[in-house]
Design a protein around this motif. Structure first.
Motif, mmCIF file in Angstrom:
data_model
loop_
_atom_site.group_PDB
_atom_site.id
_atom_site.type_symbol
_atom_site.label_atom_id
_atom_site.label_comp_id
_atom_site.label_asym_id
_atom_site.label_seq_id
_atom_site.Cartn_x
_atom_site.Cartn_y
_atom_site.Cartn_z
ATOM 1 N N ALA A 159 75.359 72.290 65.398
ATOM 2 C CA ALA A 159 76.804 72.411 65.576
ATOM 3 C C ALA A 159 77.269 73.815 65.207
ATOM 4 C CB ALA A 159 77.506 71.374 64.703
ATOM 5 N N ILE A 160 76.792 74.320 64.066
ATOM 6 C CA ILE A 160 77.296 75.620 63.611
ATOM 7 C C ILE A 160 76.780 76.745 64.489
ATOM 8 C CG2 ILE A 160 77.151 77.284 61.712
ATOM 9 C CD1 ILE A 160 77.536 74.976 59.813
ATOM 10 N N LEU A 161 75.494 76.725 64.816
ATOM 11 C CA LEU A 161 74.945 77.806 65.641
ATOM 12 C C LEU A 161 75.631 77.852 66.996
ATOM 13 C CD1 LEU A 161 71.081 78.033 65.156
ATOM 14 C CD2 LEU A 161 72.813 79.725 64.633
ATOM 15 N N LEU A 162 75.819 76.680 67.612
ATOM 16 C CA LEU A 162 76.386 76.681 68.963
ATOM 17 C C LEU A 162 77.866 77.042 68.936
ATOM 18 C CD1 LEU A 162 74.527 73.645 70.527
ATOM 19 C CD2 LEU A 162 74.051 76.078 70.779
ATOM 20 N N LYS A 166 68.054 81.811 68.989
ATOM 21 C CA LYS A 166 68.820 80.669 68.484
ATOM 22 C C LYS A 166 68.198 79.348 68.922
ATOM 23 C CE LYS A 166 73.154 82.918 67.619
ATOM 24 N NZ LYS A 166 74.526 83.224 67.997
ATOM 25 N N VAL A 167 67.727 79.297 70.159
ATOM 26 C CA VAL A 167 67.086 78.062 70.621
ATOM 27 C C VAL A 167 65.864 77.750 69.769
ATOM 28 C CG1 VAL A 167 65.747 77.077 72.501
ATOM 29 C CG2 VAL A 167 67.943 78.126 72.971
ATOM 30 N N LEU A 168 65.097 78.815 69.453
ATOM 31 C CA LEU A 168 63.909 78.587 68.623
ATOM 32 C C LEU A 168 64.296 78.034 67.258
ATOM 33 C CD1 LEU A 168 61.832 81.780 69.489
ATOM 34 C CD2 LEU A 168 61.266 79.420 70.062
ATOM 35 N N ILE A 169 65.386 78.585 66.701
ATOM 36 C CA ILE A 169 65.818 78.094 65.384
ATOM 37 C C ILE A 169 66.246 76.627 65.489
ATOM 38 C CG2 ILE A 169 67.537 78.343 63.547
ATOM 39 C CD1 ILE A 169 67.516 81.337 64.093
ATOM 40 N N ILE A 170 67.029 76.310 66.536
ATOM 41 C CA ILE A 170 67.489 74.930 66.696
ATOM 42 C C ILE A 170 66.296 74.000 66.898
ATOM 43 C CG2 ILE A 170 68.740 73.379 68.252
ATOM 44 C CD1 ILE A 170 70.793 75.586 68.590
ATOM 45 N N GLN A 171 65.350 74.466 67.719
ATOM 46 C CA GLN A 171 64.160 73.651 67.968
ATOM 47 C C GLN A 171 63.411 73.363 66.672
ATOM 48 O OE1 GLN A 171 61.359 75.402 70.696
ATOM 49 N NE2 GLN A 171 62.380 74.368 72.397
ATOM 50 N N ALA A 172 63.355 74.420 65.824
ATOM 51 C CA ALA A 172 62.614 74.255 64.573
ATOM 52 C C ALA A 172 63.321 73.303 63.624
ATOM 53 C CB ALA A 172 62.418 75.623 63.906
ATOM 54 N N SER A 173 64.616 73.044 63.874
ATOM 55 C CA SER A 173 65.359 72.184 62.950
ATOM 56 C C SER A 173 65.266 70.716 63.345
ATOM 57 C CB SER A 173 66.826 72.619 62.911
ATOM 58 O OG SER A 173 67.461 72.236 64.107
ATOM 59 N N ASP A 230 63.115 68.379 63.100
ATOM 60 C CA ASP A 230 62.651 67.374 62.150
ATOM 61 C C ASP A 230 63.308 67.539 60.781
ATOM 62 O OD1 ASP A 230 61.467 69.725 61.771
ATOM 63 O OD2 ASP A 230 59.400 68.984 61.644
ATOM 64 N N SER A 231 64.415 68.277 60.739
ATOM 65 C CA SER A 231 65.113 68.457 59.461
ATOM 66 C C SER A 231 66.374 67.603 59.444
ATOM 67 C CB SER A 231 65.472 69.934 59.293
ATOM 68 O OG SER A 231 66.691 70.073 58.626
ATOM 69 N N GLN A 232 66.786 67.237 58.231
ATOM 70 C CA GLN A 232 67.996 66.441 58.131
ATOM 71 C C GLN A 232 69.231 67.261 58.488
ATOM 72 O OE1 GLN A 232 67.379 65.450 54.094
ATOM 73 N NE2 GLN A 232 66.557 63.427 54.548
ATOM 74 N N ALA A 233 69.084 68.573 58.379
ATOM 75 C CA ALA A 233 70.234 69.434 58.616
ATOM 76 C C ALA A 233 70.417 69.753 60.093
ATOM 77 C CB ALA A 233 70.086 70.724 57.827
ATOM 78 N N MET A 234 69.620 69.098 60.960
ATOM 79 C CA MET A 234 69.625 69.474 62.371
ATOM 80 C C MET A 234 71.017 69.463 62.982
ATOM 81 S SD MET A 234 67.936 67.405 65.456
ATOM 82 C CE MET A 234 68.940 67.177 66.873
ATOM 83 N N ALA A 235 71.774 68.412 62.701
ATOM 84 C CA ALA A 235 73.092 68.307 63.314
ATOM 85 C C ALA A 235 73.971 69.474 62.890
ATOM 86 C CB ALA A 235 73.745 66.988 62.915
ATOM 87 N N TRP A 236 73.914 69.789 61.595
ATOM 88 C CA TRP A 236 74.715 70.907 61.093
ATOM 89 C C TRP A 236 74.311 72.216 61.741
ATOM 90 C CZ3 TRP A 236 78.980 70.667 58.318
ATOM 91 C CH2 TRP A 236 79.236 69.495 57.577
ATOM 92 N N ILE A 237 73.000 72.438 61.774
ATOM 93 C CA ILE A 237 72.510 73.706 62.311
ATOM 94 C C ILE A 237 72.925 73.855 63.762
ATOM 95 C CG2 ILE A 237 70.403 74.945 62.939
ATOM 96 C CD1 ILE A 237 69.159 73.897 60.391
#
Lengths: 523, 108, 581
Positions: free
Chosen positions: A419-422, A401-408, A410-417
């Motif tokens: 918030a939802i993942l955590l 999950k950390v890797l996925i969040i890290q990969a996000s 530079d994406s606009q969806a970072m906040a969503w990802i």
């Protein structure tokens, strides 16, 4: 005579095919013999998968031309880092699922081993084929084997869930054929690399048709991957199937994810012009929605098997969200997560059966039952797997999950990802904690006695739990492998070149592509 | 001719979908069969229509029907046959196990 | 902790160690905690200068540091000083020597690292950082004194702030009591959990309906949305020249439409619907003939026959009628979805057919004779160019047979003694004419099958069709002569046939390994046979033979097994009713 090494690409398909065929012929033979053959087949498969993995780990692409017919005319199998890794994970999972099954659950019905082997054949074929119609054929093989495995053991719940699963997938297969047909009707080819080339040179008036076909194909793969709202079949099917079957089903949603990754990076990749980035926006939104819906299911589940089925939905959502981000880091994170979640959910399914067996009539229902004599052992295993699946540091799910969040980042969806993942991790953990404390520590004095679990039954579960720990220890080499696999996916030119300009090596002599070795050949 | 084929595919699909959405197993099986007819016809005509051309290679001729979709349809028919047979027997099994032939296993 | 106080008097050694450890935790200079805290502070300051939005980080870090100082102070002061202990069960004393040693070792390490960091801890840190980051570590410096940096300021601020917080702890405790005193955290959490559970169950029931119809509606709608999205704003009709419509085709299409619509209209009368369905199948086969695909027509026809027989058998065990139970809105919804779906596939077909195209099949036409050794290109594709698909296809059939066999075991079904109008099913067996006729027909049918099989590579035919012809001929024996007669001559064990067929096809493919070619590479040559004539004998014939065996196997498994269940159980039922009489 040639050395067998040339055929290593097809071995993961042929080994289970031959083992399965042998088991069909040995119908009615003694159970120990069938188990031995089945197990030997899996060990052979494991060896072949490892061999394949080692051959492609350095970035080589192995192309196998069936019938010596060069692509795009004949069917080719292609092994790259990704497909070899998928085959490897399948084989490892198969080993533990089989170890679990031969403790007795394979005897609940007949034909378990035959169906198991053919399911492996279908899975490996889907991972290795480089031809879109051939992918359809392997999908059908793995589906019909999974229908049989789902129904294995019989009973009303399985018949009902099986009917839903079969009919929904039959409609899915029809959609697949509509999509493949349209692509052939417009582009005139079936080989994935050739499709990619022809799409790169697509005249603008054909874009609409090809886009329609591509999106229809996405529906088919999303159905297999259980992406919301096409996940509805999964909870019923996975919770009704026997754990010995469903342990292997944990990899089946991954076939959908794999196909999405393969088709939309290769055929509709960066070179596809107006057709590039076709599904990524859908993946991102629907992937996150899948995580949320799966978490609702996890919270609402009244028995452990259903809960674990929803965990599969969540992991599928996480993986597809990562794929939706599309960057190399994100694909790599998604793959890392994908491998670990396949193992951990499979182990949870196996553990579920052990728990259900000891609790007698209470089975895996999440309510206070008899006191478990081995609560600490079962509970301990549950704890490790639950923490791994929920993503609690330092276990494998957390790293994923950390890797996925890290990969996000530079994406606009970072906040969503984020918030939802955590938040869903936290809620999942709550649900798992509640389930664990109910199952292992809440007792109902009127519930009678629980039986002691058979230690041998727990070996595969413990082994997978151990592997998930190793997965943390070796996180960095595994991650660098998935990173290399993602890089390979994102530069499809090499794949296309290897498939279409590949020269085949037969007895040391090369033949140019498109021409059969010689007209009459070796007669 | 093309319009006729397109209409036929559309009609078969429509009838198939309507029957698929019924609540009992037998109409659902009929729906699957109709849908598979539609798919097979569709897949076949993806090689375009050709009337009155030889199916077998003859010397000095160049106009043949596209053989590849035909081969694909053959494969699809055979696979469809296996699947239909499976789902028919499953419908029987479900009726025996659940006591009725509703797709959700309960009388509404 | 409320009861402990003034322990310094009783356990001075423990107290000293605890003080050093607590000081390390609080980040007092010359201890290891100071180092790590300072590095942490420095990083937050760095982040804040690097990015505007993170200015809060150093502030929060300092507050956290101050709180750590406060609780360390409270630990030392409350436990070891602050008056004398009250009502302890025993007089406390220092623990034995050996229990203190581990603590001493750790405390010494704290001091050593704090004073000489780069000497003691530096090498270990390098290894650990390298392992985690998979590369050289970033620049960092392990020193006690970095000069007057912001981080040092923050450390001092944290120490002072911690002392202050500890000094005013009583008012703070009172404030906390007043604010949160009445809230029971446990009850709060449990309430939250209950609300969460309730709402998730409500949502779950809304989303996860276990209804096949619901799932299919979602799936079909998803497909429609995607098709519409793909097509949006693009021209539908292309520029290819079209074929003229002829009256024969039109009338065939009308029959097809009548059959399809008839199946829907009469789907409640299941026998009628089945007849309608078979009309559709037949027209499709005719369409294949018309459109120059005789192989397809033959296959469609034979599959159609077996499928209809199968459905007839199945219908014997199912209700003969479908109850009217769909509401009008439901029917309208389904009708709408059906029309949209039909419209979509119709448009898709039209869009493709009106476009010119170019395909890889030209190569197949050219290479069929030189490369595959057959003039029936479709068959050459099936057994050679794309033989791997066919291997997969017969694997599907074999698995289906196994699954069906599994489901039919111990299947208990109510076998109706009468039909839906109350007429009893005939228990007469085997009309004599049919029996004699079918026995005569069997060798003929087998011969036809062999003929169809052998010519398959060059003319329409092949293993699949031959297999179906043989199956139908054998099923005829069952129908005409009864199970007992046939069972004597034909064992019901078909697994070996399926297994051997699959093995033969796979082994043919593996045979090419021996010659150093990839799986399924074919070879062919000439053979002159009397009567049949000059024959292209290809290795793919063995493959096709495997296909044929699997096809016979599965067809017989399904039809015979299913037929037998009905027959055997009906006999039993009739016998029972006889006894009762």
């Amino acid at each position: 005579m040639t050395e067998l090494g040339n055929h290593v690409v097809i071995a993961p398909i042929l080994v289970p095919l031959l083992t399965g065929t042998l088991l069909v012929l040995l119908r009615g033979s003694a159970t120990p013999l069938r188990r031995t053959i089945s197990m030997l087949g899996i060990q052979l498969l494991l060896a072949a998968s490892l061999w394949l993995l080692l051959q492609v780990a350095n970035g080589d692409l192995l192309v196998y031309q069936l019938g010596s017919w060069a692509a795009p005319y004949g069917i080719v199998l292609v092994a790259d880092r990704l497909s070899a890794a998928m085959v490897m994970v399948t084989s490892v999972l198969a080993l533990f699922a089989m170890m679990h099954a031969i403790q007795g659950s394979d005897r609940r019905g007949r034909q378990y081993h035959v169906l198991f082997q053919f399911l492996l054949m279908g899975l490996n074929g889907a991972f290795l084929t480089g031809d879109l119609f051939n992918l359809f054929v392997f999908f059908e093989i793995l589906l019909i084997a999974s229908y049989g495995m789902l129904l294995h053991g019989g009973g009303a719940a399985r018949s009902k869930a099986g009917l839903h699963y079969v009919v929904v997938n039959l409609v899915g297969s029809s959609l697949f054929l509509f999509a493949v047909g349209t692509l052939y009707g417009v582009l005139g080819t079936l080989n994935m690399a050739d499709l990619a080339l022809r799409i790169a040179a697509l005249p603008p008036e054909e874009v609409g048709l090809v886009r329609a076909a591509a999106l229809l194909l996405f529906v088919v793969f999303a159905l297999k991957a259980a992406l919301v709202p096409l996940h509805l079949w999964l909870p019923g099917a996975y919770s009704a199937a026997g754990p010995a079957s469903v342990a292997l089903f944990a990899i089946m949603t991954k076939v959908g994810g794999y196909s999405i990754l393969r088709v939309y990076s290769l055929i509709f990749g960066a070179e596809a012009g107006p057709l590039a980035n076709l599904v990524e926006p859908w993946l991102l939104v629907l992937g996150l929605l899948t995580i949320v819906v799966g978490t609702i299911g996890v919270l609402a589940s009244r028995n452990l098997a259903l809960l674990v089925a929803y965990l599969v939905v969540i992991s599928s959502g996480s993986i597809l969200t990562a794929f939706g981000l599309g960057s190399q880091a994100a694909l790599s994170a998604g793959l890392y997560y994908s491998f670990q979640s396949a193992l951990v959910t499979a182990a949870l399914f196996m553990l579920t059966e052990n728990v259900a067996r000891t609790r007698g009539a209470f089975a895996d229902q999440l309510r206070a039952g008899p006191m478990l004599p081995a609560a600490n052992l079962l509970g301990g295993l549950f704890l490790v797997l639950a923490l791994a699946v929920a993503g609690v540091p330092p276990l494998s799910g957390f790293i994923g999950k950390v890797l996925i969040i890290q990969a996000s980042f530079d994406s606009q969806a970072m906040a969503w990802i984020m918030a939802i993942l955590l938040s869903t991790s936290l809620l999942t953990l709550m649900a798992l904690a509640r389930a664990g404390s109910t199952l292992f520590f809440k007792t109902d004095t009127n519930a009678g006695a629980a039986t002691l679990p058979d230690a041998a039954n727990l070996v595969p579960v413990a082994a997978v739990a151990g592997i998930s720990l190793l997965y943390v220890v070796y996180a960095s080499p595994i991650y660098s492998y998935t990173e290399a696999a993602a890089a390979q996916l994102l530069s499809p030119a090499d794949y296309i070149e290897a498939v279409l300009d590949g020269e085949i090596l037969i007895n040391g002599e090369t033949t140019p592509h498109g021409v059969p070795p010689d007209s009459g050949r070796h007669d | 001719m093309e319009a006729l084929i397109a209409l036929s595919v559309g009609l078969l699909t429509a009838c198939g979908i309507y029957l698929l959405l019924r609540g009992r197993t037998f109409p659902v099986v009929l729906g699957i069969t109709l849908l598979s007819y539609a798919v097979n016809l569709f897949l076949f005509v993806m090689g375009r229509l050709s009337i009155g051309v030889p199916a077998i290679l003859e010397p000095n001729r160049a106009d043949y029907a596209d053989p590849l979709p035909q081969a694909l349809v053959l494969t699809a028919i055979v696979i469809g046959f296996g699947m239909t047979a499976f789902v028919v027997v499953l419908a029987l099994r479900a009726r025996a196990d659940l006591g009725n032939d509703h797709v959700d296993g309960r009388e509404p | 902790m409320r009861r402990l106080a003034g322990l310094w008097k009783f356990m001075p050694q423990t107290g000293l160690l605890a003080m050093i450890a607590a000081a390390a935790m609080a980040g007092v200079p010359l201890l290891n905690g100071f180092l790590s805290k300072e590095m942490f502070f420095e990083k937050t300051v760095y982040m804040a200068t690097f990015e505007e939005s993170t200015w809060l980080l150093p502030v929060l870090a300092t507050i956290a540091g101050a709180l750590a100082v406060a609780y360390s102070l409270r630990f030392i002061h409350d436990v070891f000083f602050n008056g004398t202990p009250t009502d302890l069960p025993r007089t406390p004393h220092d623990p034995s020597r050996w229990m203190l040693v581990p603590v001493e070792v750790l405390v010494v390490i704290c001091i050593a690292v704090g004073i000489l960091p780069s000497l003691t801890f530096g090498p270990l840190l390098g290894v650990a950082v390298g392992a985690v980051l998979q590369g050289p570590a970033p620049d960092y410096s392990l020193k006690v004194w970095h000069g007057f940096t912001p981080a040092l300021g923050m450390s001092m601020l944290a120490l002072a702030g911690g002392a202050l917080i500890y000094a005013i702890r009583q008012p703070l405790f009172r404030w906390h009591e007043k604010l949160f005193g009445r809230i029971d955290a446990r009850a709060l959490f449990e309430g939250f959990e209950r609300a969460l559970l309730w709402s998730s169950r409500a949502l779950d029931q809304l989303i996860h309906r276990r209804s096949l119809q619901f799932m299919l509606v979602v799936l079909i709608s998803a497909a429609l949305v995607m098709l519409a999205r793909g097509f949006w704003g693009m021209p539908i009709t292309g520029s290819a020249t079209l074929l003229p419509i002829d009256p024969v085709s039109t009338s065939a299409a009308i029959c097809l439409a009548a059959g399809a619509i008839g199946t829907v209209v009469w789907h409640r009368q299941r026998w009628t619907a089945l007849v309608m369905l078979s009309v559709v199948g037949l027209i499709i086969a005719l369409a294949f003939v018309k459109l120059s695909a005789p192989d397809l027509a033959l296959t469609q026809l034979s599959v159609e026959m077996v499928t209809i027989v199968l459905l007839l058998l199945a219908l014997h065990f199912l209700p003969k009628q479908t109850p009217r139970e769909s509401s009008l809105p439901r029917k309208l919804r389904d009708l709408l979805l059906a029309l949209l779906g039909g419209g979509a596939t119709g448009l898709l077909t039209w869009a493709v057919l009106t476009r010119p195209y170019d395909s890889i099949s030209g190569w197949m036409l050219e290479n069929s004779v030189p490369g595959g050794g057959g003039t029936n290109v479709v068959n050459v594709i099936l057994v050679d160019f794309r033989g791997f698909d066919t291997l997969g296809e017969i694997t599907v059939l074999a698995i289906a047979a196994i699954g069906i066999y599994m489901m039919l075991r111990d299947l208990r079904l109510d076998v109706p003694l009468t039909d839906d109008q109350g007429r009893p099913w005939s228990s007469d067996v085997n009309p004599l004419i049919l029996a004699t006729f079918s026995r005569l027909l069997l060798p003929l049918a087998l011969m036809v099958a062999v003929f169809i099989f052998l010519r398959g590579h060059n003319l329409p035919g092949g293993g699949f069709i031959a297999g179906l012809i043989i199956s139908v001929a054998l099923v005829m024996q069952y129908l005409a002569n009864g199970i007992a007669w046939t069972k004597l001559r034909l064992s019901g064990e078909l697994h070996p046939l399926i297994g051997l067929g699959l093995l033969l096809a796979t082994a043919t493919g593996l045979g090419s390994w021996y010659f150093g070619y990839p799986f399924l590479t074919s070879t062919h040559g000439h053979l002159h046979l009397p009567v049949i004539g000059d024959l292209e004998l290809a290795s793919v014939m063995l493959f096709d033979l495997g296909v044929m065996m699997v096809v016979i196997g599965i067809t017989l498994v399904i039809l015979i097994r299913l037929g037998r269940i009905g027959l055997v159980q009906r006999r039993v039922a009739i016998d029972d009713s006889d006894l009762k009489r």
